[in-house]
Design an enzyme around this catalytic site. Structure first.
Site, PDB file in Angstrom:
ATOM      1  N   ARG A 191       0.744  -1.647  -0.135  1.00 55.40           N
ATOM      2  CA  ARG A 191      -0.224  -0.215  -0.155  1.00 55.40           C
ATOM      3  C   ARG A 191       0.777   1.081   0.124  1.00 55.40           C
ATOM      4  O   ARG A 191       0.668   2.517  -0.948  1.00 55.40           O
ATOM      5  CB  ARG A 191      -0.537   0.239   0.582  1.00 55.40           C
ATOM      6  CG  ARG A 191      -2.264   1.088   0.973  1.00 55.40           C
ATOM      7  CD  ARG A 191      -3.553   0.706   2.140  1.00 55.40           C
ATOM      8  NE  ARG A 191      -3.506  -0.785   1.608  1.00 55.40           N
ATOM      9  CZ  ARG A 191      -4.268  -1.046   2.682  1.00 55.40           C
ATOM     10  NH1 ARG A 191      -4.352  -0.926   3.990  1.00 55.40           N
ATOM     11  NH2 ARG A 191      -4.278  -3.145   2.818  1.00 55.40           N
TER      12      ARG A 191
ATOM     13  N   ARG B 253      12.793  -5.748   5.592  1.00 55.88           N
ATOM     14  CA  ARG B 253      12.278  -6.974   5.512  1.00 55.88           C
ATOM     15  C   ARG B 253      11.240  -6.408   4.426  1.00 55.88           C
ATOM     16  O   ARG B 253       9.818  -7.190   4.952  1.00 55.88           O
ATOM     17  CB  ARG B 253      11.567  -6.053   7.654  1.00 55.88           C
ATOM     18  CG  ARG B 253      12.829  -6.808   7.717  1.00 55.88           C
ATOM     19  CD  ARG B 253      12.409  -6.314   9.779  1.00 55.88           C
ATOM     20  NE  ARG B 253      13.075  -7.123  10.692  1.00 55.88           N
ATOM     21  CZ  ARG B 253      12.825  -7.951  11.149  1.00 55.88           C
ATOM     22  NH1 ARG B 253      12.142  -8.762  11.691  1.00 55.88           N
ATOM     23  NH2 ARG B 253      13.749  -8.531  12.034  1.00 55.88           N
TER      24      ARG B 253
ATOM     25  N   ARG C 179      -0.819   7.720  10.724  1.00 55.58           N
ATOM     26  CA  ARG C 179      -1.518   6.020  10.068  1.00 55.58           C
ATOM     27  C   ARG C 179      -2.571   5.922   9.433  1.00 55.58           C
ATOM     28  O   ARG C 179      -3.533   7.047   9.808  1.00 55.58           O
ATOM     29  CB  ARG C 179      -1.515   5.175  11.393  1.00 55.58           C
ATOM     30  CG  ARG C 179      -2.091   4.267  11.396  1.00 55.58           C
ATOM     31  CD  ARG C 179      -2.761   3.282  12.388  1.00 55.58           C
ATOM     32  NE  ARG C 179      -3.369   2.238  12.372  1.00 55.58           N
ATOM     33  CZ  ARG C 179      -3.904   1.223  11.507  1.00 55.58           C
ATOM     34  NH1 ARG C 179      -2.590   0.988  10.113  1.00 55.58           N
ATOM     35  NH2 ARG C 179      -5.103   0.291  11.366  1.00 55.58           N
TER      36      ARG C 179
ATOM     37  N   GLY D  80      -5.256   3.129   7.257  1.00 62.97           N
ATOM     38  CA  GLY D  80      -5.769   1.844   7.910  1.00 62.97           C
ATOM     39  C   GLY D  80      -6.720   1.753   7.466  1.00 62.97           C
ATOM     40  O   GLY D  80      -7.542   2.422   6.797  1.00 62.97           O
TER      41      GLY D  80
ATOM     42  N   GLU E  79      -9.285  -1.671  15.231  1.00 59.81           N
ATOM     43  CA  GLU E  79      -7.561  -2.061  14.483  1.00 59.81           C
ATOM     44  C   GLU E  79      -6.587  -2.249  15.538  1.00 59.81           C
ATOM     45  O   GLU E  79      -7.246  -2.518  16.808  1.00 59.81           O
ATOM     46  CB  GLU E  79      -7.139  -0.577  13.670  1.00 59.81           C
ATOM     47  CG  GLU E  79      -6.918   0.275  14.539  1.00 59.81           C
ATOM     48  CD  GLU E  79      -5.857   0.684  14.732  1.00 59.81           C
ATOM     49  OE1 GLU E  79      -4.714   1.429  13.878  1.00 59.81           O
ATOM     50  OE2 GLU E  79      -6.197   0.772  16.440  1.00 59.81           O
TER      51      GLU E  79
ATOM     52  N   ASP F 123     -14.470  -3.743   7.520  1.00 65.57           N
ATOM     53  CA  ASP F 123     -15.662  -4.630   7.931  1.00 65.57           C
ATOM     54  C   ASP F 123     -16.222  -4.101   9.345  1.00 65.57           C
ATOM     55  O   ASP F 123     -16.229  -3.461  10.323  1.00 65.57           O
ATOM     56  CB  ASP F 123     -15.077  -6.259   8.534  1.00 65.57           C
ATOM     57  CG  ASP F 123     -13.721  -5.723   9.048  1.00 65.57           C
ATOM     58  OD1 ASP F 123     -12.919  -5.441   8.530  1.00 65.57           O
ATOM     59  OD2 ASP F 123     -14.115  -6.397   9.845  1.00 65.57           O
TER      60      ASP F 123
END
Ligand code: HPA
Length: 235
Positions: free
Chosen positions: A24, A43, A87, A89, A179, A204
């Protein structure tokens, strides 16, 4: 270089957008930033720095959960001089008061996590967003005609568990959604005197099992990305 980010010092912007997912971050860099440079891929947590409407912005991955965002946000704030982290998300709604695709600007992140207490001695289960980014996001949303709701959310340490009941910490703190990261980000920002906000798209609805489908997901996140980028222009 820091322990978990291999970017050169000076190659991370003052304002950093932090999705959980590295792909993303790549998508945002490639679709919204001019001249994005990949500045770290340790990573596979991709970090890109580029410009949005002339402002230098970094977008990179936080990974999932408080431990992961705790590491990335701390190194961004302390090793790279980031001042503001937003953030971006997704969240699951505990209630049908929220609908799929709603945008949530997090007021307080609430958690059973021991992160804030063990890291910084911050007591209590709720930590507010830090600094001016929260109100700038709300003002920007109004100015671009994007609806956004503010509420408390639960930053859970647990995705899979036995009971479907809304956890006690979420009920006690009037959290409308869940979250897994905002709490640690806000704790680090509070401890360090930095700015942090969290903008979430409802992906959701837990009680009804509705969920944004995989093919809707990319497009459904565009309004959140645009709002975070537009707000970044004022930070
Ligand atoms: N739980 C935790 N994190 C989430 C969820 C969820 O149901 N949905 C999106 N992020």
């Amino acid at each position: 270089m820091s322990i978990h980010i291999s970017a050169q010092k000076g190659s991370i912007a003052d304002t950093v957008l932090l999705p959980g997912d590295p792909l993303r971050a790549k998508y945002i860099a490639e679709h919204f930033l001019q001249s994005p440079q990949l500045v770290s891929q340790t990573r596979n947590a991709f970090y890109y720095t580029g410009t949005y409407k002339g402002k230098t912005i970094t977008v990179g991955a936080s990974g999932m959960g408080c431990p992961s965002i705790g590491i990335y946000s701390y190194e961004l704030f302390t090793e790279y001089g980031a001042e503001t982290i937003i953030r971006i998300g997704t969240c699951g709604a505990y209630t049908t008061e929220l609908q799929l695709f709603d945008l949530v600007n997090v007021d307080q992140a609430c958690s059973e996590s021991s992160f804030a207490q063990y890291a910084w001695g911050i007591e209590g289960t709720a930590i507010p967003h830090q600094g001016k980014a929260f109100s700038i996001i709300n003002e920007t949303a109004t100015s671009i005609g994007q609806a956004v709701k503010s509420c408390n959310i639960h930053s859970s340490d647990i995705f899979y568990r036995k009971s479907m009941d809304t956890p006690e910490v979420a009920v006690a703190n009037h959290c409308l959604a869940v979250e897994m990261e905002a709490f640690a980000l806000f704790a680090n920002a509070q401890h360090l005197g930095k700015t942090a906000a969290s903008l979430l798209t409802v992906s959701d609805i837990i009680p009804t099992h509705e969920r944004i489908s995989a093919d809707q997901r990319e497009k459904s996140l565009l309004p959140m990305m645009e709002l975070a980028l537009e707000a970044s222009l004022k930070l």
